[in-house]
Design a protein around this motif. Structure first.
Motif, PDB file in Angstrom:
ATOM      1  N   ASN A  46       0.892  -1.178  -0.018  1.00  0.00           N
ATOM      2  CA  ASN A  46       0.111  -0.044   0.176  1.00  0.00           C
ATOM      3  C   ASN A  46       0.806   1.242   0.032  1.00  0.00           C
ATOM      4  N   SER A  91       2.677   9.767   1.655  1.00  0.00           N
ATOM      5  CA  SER A  91       1.031  10.477   1.426  1.00  0.00           C
ATOM      6  C   SER A  91       0.703  10.824   2.969  1.00  0.00           C
ATOM      7  N   VAL A  92      -0.202  11.888   3.113  1.00  0.00           N
ATOM      8  CA  VAL A  92      -0.903  11.995   4.355  1.00  0.00           C
ATOM      9  C   VAL A  92      -2.284  11.537   4.305  1.00  0.00           C
ATOM     10  N   ARG A  93      -2.950  10.899   3.073  1.00  0.00           N
ATOM     11  CA  ARG A  93      -4.161  10.318   2.985  1.00  0.00           C
ATOM     12  C   ARG A  93      -4.153   8.947   3.916  1.00  0.00           C
ATOM     13  N   PRO A  94      -4.993   8.887   4.839  1.00  0.00           N
ATOM     14  CA  PRO A  94      -4.865   7.706   5.703  1.00  0.00           C
ATOM     15  C   PRO A  94      -5.734   6.465   4.814  1.00  0.00           C
ATOM     16  N   PRO A  95      -5.268   5.296   5.195  1.00  0.00           N
ATOM     17  CA  PRO A  95      -5.848   4.073   4.468  1.00  0.00           C
ATOM     18  C   PRO A  95      -7.509   4.247   4.825  1.00  0.00           C
ATOM     19  N   VAL A  96      -8.120   3.575   3.761  1.00  0.00           N
ATOM     20  CA  VAL A  96      -9.468   3.410   3.934  1.00  0.00           C
ATOM     21  C   VAL A  96     -10.015   2.003   3.757  1.00  0.00           C
ATOM     22  N   VAL A 138      -0.384  10.968  10.997  1.00  0.00           N
ATOM     23  CA  VAL A 138       0.266  11.838  10.041  1.00  0.00           C
ATOM     24  C   VAL A 138       1.142  12.711  10.432  1.00  0.00           C
ATOM     25  N   HIS A 149       0.037   3.299  -3.214  1.00  0.00           N
ATOM     26  CA  HIS A 149      -0.900   4.435  -2.932  1.00  0.00           C
ATOM     27  C   HIS A 149      -0.446   5.676  -2.091  1.00  0.00           C
ATOM     28  N   GLY A 150       0.973   5.482  -1.804  1.00  0.00           N
ATOM     29  CA  GLY A 150       1.567   6.173  -0.509  1.00  0.00           C
ATOM     30  C   GLY A 150       2.735   7.157  -1.005  1.00  0.00           C
ATOM     31  N   LYS A 204       2.780  10.052   6.348  1.00  0.00           N
ATOM     32  CA  LYS A 204       2.296   9.211   7.499  1.00  0.00           C
ATOM     33  C   LYS A 204       2.940   7.912   7.943  1.00  0.00           C
ATOM     34  N   TRP A 257      -6.618  -3.358   4.137  1.00  0.00           N
ATOM     35  CA  TRP A 257      -6.594  -2.547   5.306  1.00  0.00           C
ATOM     36  C   TRP A 257      -7.637  -3.179   6.169  1.00  0.00           C
TER      37      TRP A 257
END
Length: 150
Positions: free
Chosen positions: A73, A101-106, A136, A77-78, A141, A122
């Motif tokens: 991931n 990436s600052v976007r958290p996993p979903v 973050v 994605h990161g 992150k 996840w």
């Protein structure tokens, strides 16, 4: 686990304060297979010869699956891995994977009966680990997963 034990577990050998040597820099894994190899090397160093009977095949599979998911991931994605730490405690393994990436996993929501490719990692990480934390940072992150070894 104290700081000296952590340094010993991550780098192998005596902590640099005792030996006078500077530990080698951590190597960031290029892919999930390289990350799993680092985890296996650490487990082998603790348990001498590691096989599915040492930890139990389910525990070993869980550790390697969580490692694969977090690293994949971060790469997919990161924006790439920025840090990778694996440490052993008395009865647990602590795995930290940081990315850009600052976007958290979903967790993907699916309709009943909907089966799509991907999006299950996840949920697996959260189910298999004793604890999972996402923090973050100023540069991305850090995800920390703690897995039981017994």
């Amino acid at each position: 686990m104290n700081t000296d034990q952590q340094a010993d577990d991550v780098h192998g050998g005596a902590p640099d304060g005792e030996s006078g040597e500077i530990p080698p820099p951590r190597t960031l894994p290029a892919n999930a297979a390289a990350a799993r190899a680092q985890v296996m090397d650490l487990l082998d160093s603790r348990f001498c010869t590691l096989d599915e009977h040492t930890l139990g095949d389910v525990v070993l599979a869980d550790v390697l699956l969580v490692t694969s998911e977090l690293v994949t991931n971060a790469l997919r994605h990161g924006g790439g891995i920025t840090d990778f730490v694996v440490e052993l405690g008395a009865d647990e393994l602590r795995l930290v994977v940081a990315d850009a990436s600052v976007r958290p996993p979903v967790t993907m929501t699916r309709a009943p009966g909907e089966f799509t490719v991907g999006g299950y990692g996840w949920a697996l990480v959260n189910r298999l680990a004793r604890s999972v934390a996402v923090r973050v940072t100023g540069t991305g992150k850090r995800i920390e997963a703690v897995l039981g070894l017994r």
